[in-house]
Design a protein around this motif. Structure first.
Motif, PDB file in Angstrom:
ATOM      1  N   SER A 106     -14.783 -79.735  95.843  1.00 28.29           N
ATOM      2  CA  SER A 106     -14.677 -80.497  94.598  1.00 28.29           C
ATOM      3  C   SER A 106     -13.270 -81.047  94.404  1.00 28.29           C
ATOM      4  CB  SER A 106     -15.050 -79.614  93.404  1.00 28.29           C
ATOM      5  OG  SER A 106     -16.388 -79.189  93.477  1.00 28.29           O
ATOM      6  N   ARG A 111     -13.105 -83.993  92.038  1.00 26.69           N
ATOM      7  CA  ARG A 111     -13.997 -83.511  90.980  1.00 26.69           C
ATOM      8  C   ARG A 111     -13.623 -82.099  90.549  1.00 26.69           C
ATOM      9  NH1 ARG A 111     -19.430 -85.417  94.285  1.00 26.69           N
ATOM     10  NH2 ARG A 111     -18.763 -87.573  94.577  1.00 26.69           N
ATOM     11  N   ARG A 114     -14.714 -80.189  87.433  1.00 24.83           N
ATOM     12  CA  ARG A 114     -16.100 -79.786  87.262  1.00 24.83           C
ATOM     13  C   ARG A 114     -16.529 -78.701  88.238  1.00 24.83           C
ATOM     14  NH1 ARG A 114     -19.617 -84.854  87.937  1.00 24.83           N
ATOM     15  NH2 ARG A 114     -18.054 -85.447  89.453  1.00 24.83           N
ATOM     16  N   ASP A 122     -23.981 -80.824  91.355  1.00 27.85           N
ATOM     17  CA  ASP A 122     -23.335 -81.889  92.113  1.00 27.85           C
ATOM     18  C   ASP A 122     -23.907 -81.861  93.530  1.00 27.85           C
ATOM     19  OD1 ASP A 122     -21.531 -83.505  93.621  1.00 27.85           O
ATOM     20  OD2 ASP A 122     -20.028 -83.249  92.059  1.00 27.85           O
TER      21      ASP A 122
END
Length: 256
Positions: A106, A111, A114, A122
């Motif tokens: 991530s 990302r 998150r 995801d």
């Protein structure tokens, strides 16, 4: 096309009156399987610390893909694709392998805010984590706390986390250190199966691992490059046998 991915030019590191690395010049080529070996105190860790930005060299320079990175901070070298594992694993004990890999993937994908969401939230992260878990033989341990894993599995997780960063150059710092003999075969097979486009510099004392993996070897002694060559040439070199390999070569055949 230039296939040199990492190069050092005359690296010197002095600590007071002690010269830990002495005029070390070394070249790592694209897709390399290169081993750095030598006795304890040879300067291997000091050299790796200079490559990764932990220690600034007293003299000389480091280039990554032709770019001078000598003055770059360690985290900026990681962002450029120079990634290292450590002799002592650096993991999150309370997270599972799946969570740890999701965090790193991530972050790499931008990302990171998150990462804590359920893995299924995801799809791109989930798919990559699943691939890494399989590649590094961690499927059955995917949802166990890292602190509960056998030591060999923790070493595999550490390599998986490094590969999750999609490095151009991967520095493996004694991946078999402390791993019980029964678990070393899995480490050896996993290292051998690393992506072909990743250039690997392996620092290791386990000669079975070194001679089954490396196609090029550099021998460091007293901070100086003693010699460099193929595993066959290194195994047959009387100087190397005298100062380092000795009886440890008994029964080892390069490439096997």
């Amino acid at each position: 096309m230039n296939d040199i991915v990492l190069q050092t030019h005359g690296l010197v590191k002095r600590f007071g009156g002690i010269t830990a690395t002495n005029n070390v010049s070394m070249t790592l080529r694209r897709g390399a399987r290169h081993a750095l070996i030598g006795p304890n105190g040879a300067g291997k860790t000091t050299l790796i610390n200079q490559l990764t930005g932990v220690l600034p060299p007293t003299e000389g320079r480091v280039e990554l893909g032709g770019q001078d990175i000598t003055a770059l901070a360690a985290h900026r070298r990681v962002a450029l694709g120079l990634v290292r594992t450590f002799q002592i694993n650096q993991l999150w004990p309370s997270l599972t392998p799946a969570q740890s890999l999701a965090l790193v993937v991530s972050q790499r994908l931008g990302r990171s805010r998150r990462w804590w969401r359920p893995l299924g939230a995801d799809d791109a992260v989930l798919a990559e984590v699943a691939t890494l878990l399989t590649q590094f033989h961690l499927d059955e341990q995917a949802h166990r706390a890292t602190r509960e894993l056998p030591y060999g599995k923790r070493r595999l997780l550490e390599i998986a986390l490094a590969v999750a960063l999609q490095p151009r150059v991967l520095l493996l710092d004694e991946p078999a250190a402390g791993v019980p003999a029964a678990e070393r075969g899995e480490i050896l097979a996993t290292v051998a199966a690393l992506p072909a486009d990743v250039s690997v510099l392996l620092i290791e004392h386990d000669m079975d691992l070194v001679f089954s993996f490396a196609t090029t070897m550099t021998v460091l002694v007293n901070g100086t490059v003693l010699t460099e060559g193929t595993p066959e040439a290194i195994a047959a070199d009387p100087q190397v046998r005298a100062v380092y390999l000795g009886d440890s070569m008994a029964g080892i055949r390069p490439g096997h």
